[in-house]
Structures are given as C-alpha cells and as structure tokens.
Enzyme design. Structure first.
Site, short mmCIF file in Angstrom:
data_model
loop_
_atom_site.label_atom_id
_atom_site.label_comp_id
_atom_site.label_asym_id
_atom_site.label_seq_id
_atom_site.Cartn_x
_atom_site.Cartn_y
_atom_site.Cartn_z
N LYS A 89 24.52 92.87 84.79
CA LYS A 89 23.30 92.69 84.00
C LYS A 89 22.49 91.50 84.51
O LYS A 89 21.27 91.56 84.65
CB LYS A 89 23.66 92.52 82.51
CG LYS A 89 24.15 93.83 81.88
CD LYS A 89 24.76 93.67 80.49
CE LYS A 89 25.36 95.00 80.02
NZ LYS A 89 26.03 94.94 78.72
N GLN A 133 28.32 90.63 74.71
CA GLN A 133 29.12 91.71 75.30
C GLN A 133 30.29 92.07 74.40
O GLN A 133 31.02 91.20 73.94
CB GLN A 133 29.60 91.29 76.71
CG GLN A 133 30.27 92.39 77.50
CD GLN A 133 29.33 93.54 77.88
OE1 GLN A 133 28.14 93.37 78.02
NE2 GLN A 133 29.89 94.72 78.04
N ASP A 141 20.07 94.96 72.70
CA ASP A 141 21.12 95.99 72.73
C ASP A 141 20.82 97.09 71.72
O ASP A 141 21.39 98.18 71.78
CB ASP A 141 22.49 95.38 72.39
CG ASP A 141 23.42 95.32 73.58
OD1 ASP A 141 23.23 96.12 74.52
OD2 ASP A 141 24.33 94.48 73.57
#
Ligand code: GUN
Length: 291
Positions: free
Chosen positions: A52, A96, A119
C-alpha cells in the site's frame, strides 16, 4: 475465456490517479496523504501494508506507516487513531486487520473519523453505501466492481452468487451487485457457512464471487458454462521451489474452472491489486469530498 487482470486494471487506475495528483500539484493544492497503522509482525499484513505504501509512491501520494508493538493496549491504539484523526496532513488512513486478539476491531474501526475512513469499514461509510450516498466503498468489493466495468461484463438481470458474508467483502459485495446501477441490477444470492446445497446454487450463477477462504474450493463441477468467476481468496502455500518459500492460491481451482468461464480473475494478479487501487481512489475521494 477472458482473463480479468486486476494487475492491468489497477495499473490503469493508478495512472489516472497520478494524473489527478499532478493537477492538484499544478493548482498549488495539497497532495493526498494515506497513512497505514500496522500492529504486530504478522507476515502477510506487513506485505500488504508495504504494498500500500509503495502504491502511494507510485501515484505521487504522501504516505506514512505507523508501526506499533503487538502488545499495545487497546486504549493506546485508540490514542494513536485519535492523533491521525486530528492530523491535518493525513487525508485518509487504515488500520490493517486482523488485530491482536486483545483488541476489539469494531471499537477501533468506529474510532476512525468517517471522513478519513478510506477502508470504508466504518458504520457511517457502510450506511451511506446502502443509501447510495457517495462515500468510501470497502476496497475489495469496490475493486471488483471496477474490474467488471473495465471488461464490460454484463450484470443487469444476471444471477450473482456471492460466497462469504464477511463485513469487508461478502456483505458489501452483495449490496453493490444489487444496486440500481452498472455494475449492479443483479439478482443476488448471498451464501455462507450454513448454506445448504451450495453447489446447486453456484451452478446457477452467471456471476460467481468467491470469498470463502478455502484454497481451491470451487471446482469445475460447481460452475456453469459461460459464467464469470471472481476469486477473492488468497492463500500462501509452502513451496520450497519458490524464492519466497511459498506460492499463492485462490479459492477457485483455476486450471479446472477457467476453461468453462467467459471471464475469470486469477490469483495472484486478480482482485489483490484492485484492492490497493481502490484504497488510492478512496484517498483521492477523501480530498475531493473535503475540498
Ligand atoms: N485485512 C485484509 N484486508 C484488509 C483491508 O482491505 N483493509 C484492512 N485495513 N485490513 C485488511
């Protein structure tokens, strides 16, 4: 059979984002900045987060990685999240998953400011998705809709079967495929671990989206001739002949299923790279929605 290459589509999206970043720069505007929080040393999570950060560099975004010890308390993690919520340099950030067992993932997700929730996991983001209000779509389902669009895969009136009802893939995927738009307008069947006669249902799918989390679970006899199959699974299988020590498999037995398909996404090089491209798109959207 057409290979649905997430690698190709994600590269195109990244090129488009890079152009947008150049425009922002030219107009003297702030460059988008994505931050990622990584708790602990899980190998797969580290790989994803590094990918990412690398993708940010590729499109010209700023990025930062907040690495935290696996023993961090939930309260201290919430403090870190509050810092990112208040950091005007950071336009969007992700935590994460999975998190260590002593930390409540839902509590952490809800602590993220909705305007920075790139997200798309916050209840506000998911609620807006249900109501068709522009917002951050969860990266994996969003990426899959972008792939379907890129390959002009027909969806209207089709029977879409989704396997898996997770909050981050299966459930939002089923909502997006049923929306009154393209891609969408499908008749959707959402299947899960308690579904009976799964193979009967998958055999009736025009579009089969598989997020079951079992390597090579979908075999040729479970798929209709001419179907579109999207494989969300990713499994590291030990393989000493590989430099990395492992190879990657999806939830679909690709070699067996591919010859029956009109379209199929491979693993690797399918959904995986699209997830990252979607995250970048969401980060750009965070800037656009704010300005
Ligand atoms: N773990 C697996 N997929 C994801 C994702 O899309 N976002 C985050 N934050 N964690 C994940």
């Amino acid at each position: 059979m057409v290979l649905v290459s997430g690698k190709e589509v994600s590269n195109k999206i990244k090129d488009e984002i890079a152009v947008e970043v150049e425009k922002l720069k030219k107009n003297g505007r702030k460059i988008p900045h994505l931050a990622a929080v990584l708790v602990g040393e899980d190998g797969a999570s580290r790989t994803y987060v590094n990918a990412k950060v690398k993708a940010c560099e590729r499109v010209g975004f700023g990025s930062s990685l907040v690495k935290l010890d696996s023993n961090i308390s939930e309260a201290d993690l919430l403090v870190e999240i509050e810092k990112l919520n208040n950091d005007t340099e950071v336009d969007g950030f992700i935590v994460q998953l999975p998190l260590p067992k002593h930390i409540d993932e839902q509590k952490v997700t809800e602590a993220i400011a909705p305007e920075k929730d790139v997200d798309g996991f916050h209840p506000v983001s998911l609620g807006k998705m249900l109501l068709d209000i522009p917002s951050f779509l969860p990266a994996t389902p969003y990426g899959i809709t972008e792939m379907l669009k890129h390959y002009n895969i027909p969806t209207e009136g089709k029977h879409c079967v989704v396997i898996g009802r997770s909050h981050i893939v299966g459930s939002p995927m089923s909502v997006l495929m049923a929306r009154n738009s393209y891609p969408g307008n499908c008749t959707v069947t959402l299947t899960h671990s308690k579904t009976q006669n799964l193979a009967e249902i998958t055999k009736a799918a025009d579009i089969l989206i598989v997020a079951i989390g079992k390597p090579e679970f979908i075999t040729a006899d479970m798929v209709k001739e001419g179907a579109t199959v999207i494989d969300v699974g990713i499994h590291r299988i030990e393989d000493s002949s590989k430099k990395s020590g492992y190879r990657l498999l999806g939830d679909v037995n690709f070699d067996e299923v591919a010859p029956k398909c009109a379209f199929i996404s491979p693993v690797p090089g399918g959904v995986g790279p699209m997830t990252i491209a979607s995250l970048l798109k969401n980060t750009l959207l965070a800037v656009q929605l704010r300005d």
